[in-house]
Design a protein around this motif. Structure first.
Motif, PDB file in Angstrom:
ATOM      1  N   TYR A 186      46.595  59.001  40.144  1.00  0.00           N
ATOM      2  CA  TYR A 186      47.361  60.232  40.366  1.00  0.00           C
ATOM      3  C   TYR A 186      46.916  61.341  39.398  1.00  0.00           C
ATOM      4  CZ  TYR A 186      51.054  63.627  39.948  1.00  0.00           C
ATOM      5  OH  TYR A 186      51.720  64.818  39.869  1.00  0.00           O
ATOM      6  N   PHE A 187      46.803  60.983  38.115  1.00  0.00           N
ATOM      7  CA  PHE A 187      46.437  62.022  37.149  1.00  0.00           C
ATOM      8  C   PHE A 187      45.005  62.507  37.360  1.00  0.00           C
ATOM      9  CE2 PHE A 187      50.274  60.807  34.755  1.00  0.00           C
ATOM     10  CZ  PHE A 187      50.794  62.080  34.572  1.00  0.00           C
ATOM     11  N   SER A 205      59.425  60.878  28.906  1.00  0.00           N
ATOM     12  CA  SER A 205      59.589  61.189  30.337  1.00  0.00           C
ATOM     13  C   SER A 205      60.202  60.072  31.180  1.00  0.00           C
ATOM     14  CB  SER A 205      58.231  61.615  30.933  1.00  0.00           C
ATOM     15  OG  SER A 205      57.570  62.529  30.094  1.00  0.00           O
ATOM     16  N   PRO A 206      61.371  59.580  30.789  1.00  0.00           N
ATOM     17  CA  PRO A 206      62.010  58.532  31.596  1.00  0.00           C
ATOM     18  C   PRO A 206      62.633  59.121  32.859  1.00  0.00           C
ATOM     19  CG  PRO A 206      63.475  59.184  29.840  1.00  0.00           C
ATOM     20  CD  PRO A 206      62.212  59.984  29.646  1.00  0.00           C
ATOM     21  N   ASN A 207      63.036  58.243  33.748  1.00  0.00           N
ATOM     22  CA  ASN A 207      63.717  58.692  34.959  1.00  0.00           C
ATOM     23  C   ASN A 207      65.221  58.567  34.770  1.00  0.00           C
ATOM     24  OD1 ASN A 207      61.198  59.112  36.156  1.00  0.00           O
ATOM     25  ND2 ASN A 207      61.053  56.935  36.663  1.00  0.00           N
ATOM     26  N   ASP A 253      54.535  68.737  39.167  1.00  0.00           N
ATOM     27  CA  ASP A 253      53.498  68.707  38.132  1.00  0.00           C
ATOM     28  C   ASP A 253      52.599  69.946  38.184  1.00  0.00           C
ATOM     29  OD1 ASP A 253      53.534  66.777  36.155  1.00  0.00           O
ATOM     30  OD2 ASP A 253      52.987  65.186  37.560  1.00  0.00           O
ATOM     31  N   TYR A 296      49.216  63.749  28.363  1.00  0.00           N
ATOM     32  CA  TYR A 296      50.276  63.097  29.126  1.00  0.00           C
ATOM     33  C   TYR A 296      50.342  61.630  28.716  1.00  0.00           C
ATOM     34  CZ  TYR A 296      49.763  67.033  32.464  1.00  0.00           C
ATOM     35  OH  TYR A 296      49.689  68.264  33.058  1.00  0.00           O
ATOM     36  N   VAL A 331      51.573  58.471  29.660  1.00  0.00           N
ATOM     37  CA  VAL A 331      52.138  57.827  30.855  1.00  0.00           C
ATOM     38  C   VAL A 331      51.340  56.559  31.168  1.00  0.00           C
ATOM     39  CG1 VAL A 331      52.837  58.185  33.264  1.00  0.00           C
ATOM     40  CG2 VAL A 331      52.572  60.167  31.757  1.00  0.00           C
ATOM     41  N   GLN A 334      49.502  55.204  36.741  1.00  0.00           N
ATOM     42  CA  GLN A 334      49.354  56.545  37.297  1.00  0.00           C
ATOM     43  C   GLN A 334      47.968  57.147  37.056  1.00  0.00           C
ATOM     44  OE1 GLN A 334      52.790  59.131  36.818  1.00  0.00           O
ATOM     45  NE2 GLN A 334      54.158  57.375  36.670  1.00  0.00           N
ATOM     46  N   GLU A 347      53.206  65.202  25.911  1.00  0.00           N
ATOM     47  CA  GLU A 347      54.327  64.906  26.798  1.00  0.00           C
ATOM     48  C   GLU A 347      54.710  63.433  26.726  1.00  0.00           C
ATOM     49  OE1 GLU A 347      54.056  66.061  31.174  1.00  0.00           O
ATOM     50  OE2 GLU A 347      54.638  63.950  31.125  1.00  0.00           O
ATOM     51  N   HIS A 349      59.516  52.473  29.411  1.00  0.00           N
ATOM     52  CA  HIS A 349      59.205  53.729  28.715  1.00  0.00           C
ATOM     53  C   HIS A 349      59.107  53.550  27.204  1.00  0.00           C
ATOM     54  CE1 HIS A 349      60.210  55.375  32.681  1.00  0.00           C
ATOM     55  NE2 HIS A 349      59.338  56.302  32.340  1.00  0.00           N
ATOM     56  N   GLU A 372      61.555  67.483  36.029  1.00  0.00           N
ATOM     57  CA  GLU A 372      61.059  67.788  37.376  1.00  0.00           C
ATOM     58  C   GLU A 372      61.982  68.768  38.097  1.00  0.00           C
ATOM     59  OE1 GLU A 372      60.437  64.097  39.469  1.00  0.00           O
ATOM     60  OE2 GLU A 372      59.374  63.245  37.769  1.00  0.00           O
ATOM     61  N   GLY A 387      62.407  62.642  34.652  1.00  0.00           N
ATOM     62  CA  GLY A 387      62.387  62.396  36.096  1.00  0.00           C
ATOM     63  C   GLY A 387      63.790  62.602  36.646  1.00  0.00           C
TER      64      GLY A 387
HETATM   65  N1  ARG Z   1      58.970  60.091  35.027  1.00  0.00           N
HETATM   66  C1  ARG Z   1      57.677  59.542  35.286  1.00  0.00           C
HETATM   67  C2  ARG Z   1      57.735  58.028  35.310  1.00  0.00           C
HETATM   68  O1  ARG Z   1      58.563  57.452  34.674  1.00  0.00           O
HETATM   69  C3  ARG Z   1      56.660  59.932  34.258  1.00  0.00           C
HETATM   70  C4  ARG Z   1      56.377  61.387  34.192  1.00  0.00           C
HETATM   71  C5  ARG Z   1      55.021  61.626  33.702  1.00  0.00           C
HETATM   72  N2  ARG Z   1      54.682  63.009  33.534  1.00  0.00           N
HETATM   73  C6  ARG Z   1      54.242  63.807  34.478  1.00  0.00           C
HETATM   74  N3  ARG Z   1      53.983  65.060  34.136  1.00  0.00           N
HETATM   75  N4  ARG Z   1      54.059  63.417  35.712  1.00  0.00           N
HETATM   76  O2  ARG Z   1      56.936  57.405  35.970  1.00  0.00           O
END
Ligand code: ARG
Length: 563
Positions: free
Chosen positions: A340-341, A116-118, A313, A331, A333, A337, A113, A127, A257, A155
């Motif tokens: 969190y993970f 994964s930008p927002n 998630d 992942y 990232v 995080q 994965e 990113h 998401e 995101g």
């Molecule tokens: N969009 C998130 C960010 O920029 C990252 C996503 C990571 N992947 C996930 N499955 N939570 O912080």
């Protein structure tokens, strides 16, 4: 290096009538090309000291021309110096068009994965590493026999939409949006967030309510809300795709998401019914992770019923299990995080998911300022946007090449080569230093340095015809280059096993250095060179060229035609 291990194995069989797998490694070059501790492993079975055993083995080896120097070190390490010719033969024996690749993965499935930008903001350097490292990991897994599925976990859910519309109506205009696209949306987003913060501090709620209203309208399917959402999303997504194209990365899927939010809520309901999740007095829902050593539970639904990051998630995990049956999920990232993970993975265990889940994280990108100070890049007002970074890199690449004959396509390859290679300068967990001069330096550890070495080899191959494939040649001047090429399959194996693409970058840099030393010492195709020598060397350079292209492509970097 079967030629060496086989020979030693046979000698041991002859001498002691024992079958043993001989392992060799590369010692400090002062001691030899290879070393083995096999004598130490044999003491019990043979009933002699390791030194005596080593001496016997060495006697056996000395008969052969291929072993130029054999010696014992310490209690019975055997050091070997072998002929370049033997090494060249060995390389020929393992050579093929996919040299370096293996099938360790056994066609097992891995989901990778990235980036994964927002959607709410323009693509930023935040990113860059998820994309680079993610792509390299995908390539490494492919090269080692895994079935790879890639997914861009956008995101794209929740508040941004409400903030966008509210802010757009208050602070922006159709003209500004038409002109600046996602950059205008990004500005609107930041301005509105700031206004919301101030409003909250002053005890107000008008703007916040408006944001909520738009979110509710969207959920109810209101036509105006839907048209805003579609328009804004389209602008943002097109921008993300543009940037990914420029970075030369892509994914098979793009399940963000928003796709998982409704599914997440269903899952939370189920967890509640089966008592895996519990509801707090305020209505919020949590999953306790006590038994996994976390004193903080994972929040999976807000008190107002809204889905959270963990909700989406959770649904993502289950979706992948059901549809893709992965053996492993990676992942890519940032390090922020990590906690969190670790919670998410504990929850997955609690739900009985056995798939190996891996958070591939990395350090920050620091920037070296003109005054020599160092700071986190994305904290700077200067270059934080990915597109600006790429523009600047292309301008730098133009300066570096100096010649007018280099195509725009090649300029882009050099720019990307510089940016990406610097991402692999060290173990991904360390912060990397982004220094505009050194990432383009044609003399040190840099993408362009390796690219230049590859371009030079390719030019020699273009200018000289290969007309022979078998030669009687000793390869003495080429020994180091051959030794290096022989290492490549093991480097790929290690980089893939440890998920550490920087090992490929280090290897390529060393190969380029070995090659440059070789050029300095040896006129390859000009001067006093026999036809046989020239042909043998060109054949070897062809292998070097293939390894450069292959290795760089594992890092998402291309070899320019000229530079
Ligand atoms: N969009 C998130 C960010 O920029 C990252 C996503 C990571 N992947 C996930 N499955 N939570 O912080």
């Amino acid at each position: 290096m079967n030629e060496i291990t086989c020979t030693i194995k046979d000698i041991i069989k002859q001498l002691f009538n024992v079958d043993i797998d001989v392992k060799i490694n590369r010692p400090d070059t002062r001691f030899g090309d290879f070393a083995t501790n096999v004598a130490m492993q044999l003491t019990k079975e043979v009933g002699k000291s390791s030194r005596e055993i080593a001496e016997k083995i060495i006697e056996g080896l000395q008969v052969s021309n291929d072993f130029e120097e054999v010696s014992i070190a310490g209690p019975g390490f055997i050091n070997l110096r072998v002929s370049a010719k033997l090494l060249a033969n060995s390389l020929d024996n393992t050579w093929n068009s996919t040299y370096g690749e293996n099938s360790d993965g056994n066609n097992k499935t891995v989901v990778v994965e990235y980036p994964s930008p927002n959607m709410a903001k323009p693509y930023s350097v935040g990113h860059l590493r998820p994309g680079n490292q993610g792509w390299a990991v995908k390539r490494l897994m492919e090269a080692t026999g895994w079935k790879v599925i890639t997914d861009n976990h956008l995101g794209d859910y929740g508040a941004p939409f409400g903030i966008w519309v509210t802010g757009f109506l208050k602070f922006s205009s159709e003209e500004a949006l038409a002109r600046d696209g996602v950059y205008e949306l990004g500005k609107v987003y930041i301005k509105t967030k700031k206004a919301l913060k101030e409003e909250k501090e002053n005890g107000g709620s008008e703007l916040a309510n408006e944001v909520q209203d738009w979110l509710i309208k969207l959920e109810k399917g209101d036509a105006i809300a839907k048209s805003y959402s579609q328009r804004f999303n389209k602008i943002s997504l097109e921008h993300i795709h543009n940037v990914m194209n420029r970075l030369k990365i892509s994914t098979d899927h793009e399940l963000g998401e928003a796709f998982f939010a409704p599914k997440g809520k269903e899952v939370v309901d189920k967890l509640l019914n089966s008592n895996v999740a519990t509801q707090n007095d305020d209505g919020s829902i949590i999953v306790s992770l006590d038994e996994y050593g976390f004193d903080v539970p994972l929040l999976v639904q807000k008190s107002n019923g809204a889905a959270l990051y963990a909700t989406t998630d959770l649904a993502t995990l289950l979706y992948r299990e059901e549809n893709w049956h992965p053996d492993k999920v990676i992942y890519c990232v940032g390090s922020e995080q990590q906690f969190y993970f670790s919670q998410l993975f504990a929850m997955a265990k609690k739900l009985g998911i056995r798939t190996e889940l891996y958070h591939l994280w990395f350090g920050f990108i620091d920037q070296l300022n003109d005054d020599g100070t160092r700071e986190k890049m994305s904290s700077r007002k200067g270059v934080v946007l990915m597109e600006e970074l790429l523009d600047k890199a292309e301008a730098k690449a133009r300066e570096v090449v100096k010649s007018d004959n280099v195509s725009e396509d090649d300029i882009k390859k050099i720019a990307l080569g510089a940016i990406k290679f610097s991402d692999f300068a060290a173990d991904r967990r360390t912060n990397i230093l982004f220094d505009w001069n050194s990432i383009f330096a044609l003399t040190g550890f840099s993408g362009p340095y390796v690219q230049y070495a590859a371009v030079r080899v390719n030019k020699i191959l273009r200018d000289n015809e290969i007309s022979l494939n078998e030669f009687d040649y000793d390869y003495k001047p080429e020994k180091n280059v051959i030794l290096k090429l022989l290492e490549y399959p093991e480097v790929v194996r290690l980089a893939a096993n440890d998920l550490e693409p920087h090992k490929i970058a280090t290897f390529l840099y060393e190969l380029a250095k070995d090659l440059n030393r070789y050029y300095e010492a040896t006129p390859i195709v000009v001067g006093d060179v026999s036809c046989m020598e020239k042909q043998a060397r060109l054949n070897l350079l062809q292998k070097v060229s293939q390894v450069f292209s292959h290795g760089l492509s594992l890092l998402g970097i291309e070899v320019p035609c000229s530079m």
